[in-house]
Motif scaffolding. Structure first.
Motif, PDB file in Angstrom:
ATOM      1  N   ASP A  96       1.186  -1.344  -0.017  1.00  0.00           N
ATOM      2  CA  ASP A  96       0.236   0.186  -0.287  1.00  0.00           C
ATOM      3  C   ASP A  96       1.211   1.110  -0.073  1.00  0.00           C
ATOM      4  O   ASP A  96       0.167   2.555  -0.396  1.00  0.00           O
ATOM      5  CB  ASP A  96      -1.439  -0.283   1.236  1.00  0.00           C
ATOM      6  N   LEU A  97       1.802   1.044   0.862  1.00  0.00           N
ATOM      7  CA  LEU A  97       3.111   2.258   0.490  1.00  0.00           C
ATOM      8  C   LEU A  97       4.036   2.722  -0.597  1.00  0.00           C
ATOM      9  O   LEU A  97       3.299   3.748  -0.549  1.00  0.00           O
ATOM     10  CB  LEU A  97       3.831   2.124   2.433  1.00  0.00           C
ATOM     11  N   GLY A  98       3.779   1.131  -1.125  1.00  0.00           N
ATOM     12  CA  GLY A  98       4.780   1.418  -2.703  1.00  0.00           C
ATOM     13  C   GLY A  98       3.598   1.989  -3.436  1.00  0.00           C
ATOM     14  O   GLY A  98       4.224   3.106  -4.311  1.00  0.00           O
ATOM     15  N   LEU A  99       2.466   1.696  -3.111  1.00  0.00           N
ATOM     16  CA  LEU A  99       1.625   2.847  -4.628  1.00  0.00           C
ATOM     17  C   LEU A  99       1.838   3.921  -4.461  1.00  0.00           C
ATOM     18  O   LEU A  99       1.576   4.341  -5.522  1.00  0.00           O
ATOM     19  CB  LEU A  99       0.328   1.969  -4.068  1.00  0.00           C
ATOM     20  N   LEU A 100       1.822   4.644  -3.540  1.00  0.00           N
ATOM     21  CA  LEU A 100       2.153   5.808  -3.279  1.00  0.00           C
ATOM     22  C   LEU A 100       3.427   6.593  -3.873  1.00  0.00           C
ATOM     23  O   LEU A 100       3.232   8.516  -4.395  1.00  0.00           O
ATOM     24  CB  LEU A 100       2.004   6.153  -1.344  1.00  0.00           C
ATOM     25  N   ALA A 101       3.979   5.558  -4.668  1.00  0.00           N
ATOM     26  CA  ALA A 101       5.204   6.259  -4.774  1.00  0.00           C
ATOM     27  C   ALA A 101       4.553   7.332  -6.653  1.00  0.00           C
ATOM     28  O   ALA A 101       3.553   5.795  -7.331  1.00  0.00           O
ATOM     29  CB  ALA A 101       5.847   5.622  -5.726  1.00  0.00           C
ATOM     30  N   PRO A 102       5.064   8.253  -7.181  1.00  0.00           N
ATOM     31  CA  PRO A 102       4.152   9.137  -7.727  1.00  0.00           C
ATOM     32  C   PRO A 102       4.180   8.542  -9.261  1.00  0.00           C
ATOM     33  O   PRO A 102       3.521   8.710  -9.490  1.00  0.00           O
ATOM     34  CB  PRO A 102       5.012  10.151  -8.243  1.00  0.00           C
ATOM     35  N   ILE A 103       5.015   7.990  -9.909  1.00  0.00           N
ATOM     36  CA  ILE A 103       5.216   6.975 -11.121  1.00  0.00           C
ATOM     37  C   ILE A 103       4.180   6.164 -11.039  1.00  0.00           C
ATOM     38  O   ILE A 103       3.694   5.387 -12.119  1.00  0.00           O
ATOM     39  CB  ILE A 103       6.756   6.463 -10.886  1.00  0.00           C
ATOM     40  N   GLN A 104       4.021   5.194  -9.908  1.00  0.00           N
ATOM     41  CA  GLN A 104       3.669   4.106 -10.031  1.00  0.00           C
ATOM     42  C   GLN A 104       1.963   4.551  -9.756  1.00  0.00           C
ATOM     43  O   GLN A 104       0.730   4.326 -10.046  1.00  0.00           O
ATOM     44  CB  GLN A 104       4.060   3.271  -8.994  1.00  0.00           C
TER      45      GLN A 104
END
Length: 252
Positions: A75-83
């Protein structure tokens, strides 16, 4: 061995990151002892950090007492702008592509020398698909991967060419053959695979562009290509152009 040395001056944050860094593609499930060894931390420290990370949701304990990376990390990784940016923008176009093909559709980006799957809609046909949202697969034997590899920098292509692992008997493992195929992909604007990643699965993939730059790929996975190839390519290209038009001119 993964992780840091666990020296006395190491911060709590560094030790927690060492615990998380103990996990990788070859070590997806670890016991507490294995985490301590790979993170190079004392067992009491590892026990405390793992307990706190489990409470927060970064780690999950399985019934066999092995730990795996928790859903909260994804869930946290999905907040990365490119993703998050591409995934949200592409979502309605993936739905349209699924509606047009009733096949499994993918959105993927390149992560160094691998393909990272950002989204997936499962098709109606029974096709063996090994990709999952958040998973990484080789570039050289997946449709989306070949598109991304064809438009990757030279150093990435060289790295990929050095490790053409055969996933099935149909995987292209000759660097010269793959290089010619990548040139063709750049010329024709799409890639295909025939049982190169998984037996019984074929794919068509096209690039998603921001201006002249390829930033992602859309793929369609089907049991066989045959006469449906032009239709699949056209549908995927329409969706990819739609995503590209919606992307901001610069990276978020």
């Amino acid at each position: 061995m993964a992780g840091n040395t666990g020296s006395p001056g190491q911060s709590v944050a560094a030790r927690a990151l060492a615990v998380l860094g103990a996990f990788d593609r070859e070590h997806r499930a670890l016991t507490l002892t294995e985490i301590a060894e790979r993170a190079r931390l004392p067992m009491p420290t590892t026990h405390r950090l793992v307990r706190e990370l489990e409470t927060w949701g970064a780690l999950t304990r399985r019934p066999d007492n092995r730990f795996v990376v928790g859903r909260r990390m994804w869930d946290l990784g999905l907040l990365a702008p490119i993703q998050s940016g591409i995934r949200e923008i592409a979502a309605p176009f993936l739905q349209d592509l699924y509606a047009a093909t009733l096949a499994t559709v993918h959105l993927a980006v390149r992560d160094e020398a691998q393909v990272l799957y950002l989204d997936r809609l499962s098709g109606r046909a029974s096709v063996p698909v090994v990709s999952r949202v958040g998973s990484r697969l080789p570039l050289h034997c997946t449709g989306v991967g070949k598109v991304l590899l064809a438009h990757a920098p030279d150093d990435i292509r060289r790295t990929a060419m050095e490790d053409l692992t055969p996933m099935t008997r149909h995987t292209i493992v000759a660097a010269g053959v793959l290089d010619r195929q990548l040139r063709q992909i750049r010329q024709q604007g799409y890639a295909t695979t025939v049982e190169e990643m998984t037996l019984g699965a074929c794919s068509v993939a096209v690039p998603v562009r921001r201006g002249d730059t390829v930033v992602a790929a859309l793929g369609v996975v089907v049991p066989t290509l045959g006469r449906n190839r032009p239709t699949l390519v056209a549908a995927a290209q329409v969706a990819a152009r739609g995503v590209g038009r919606m992307l901001p001119e610069t990276s978020p």
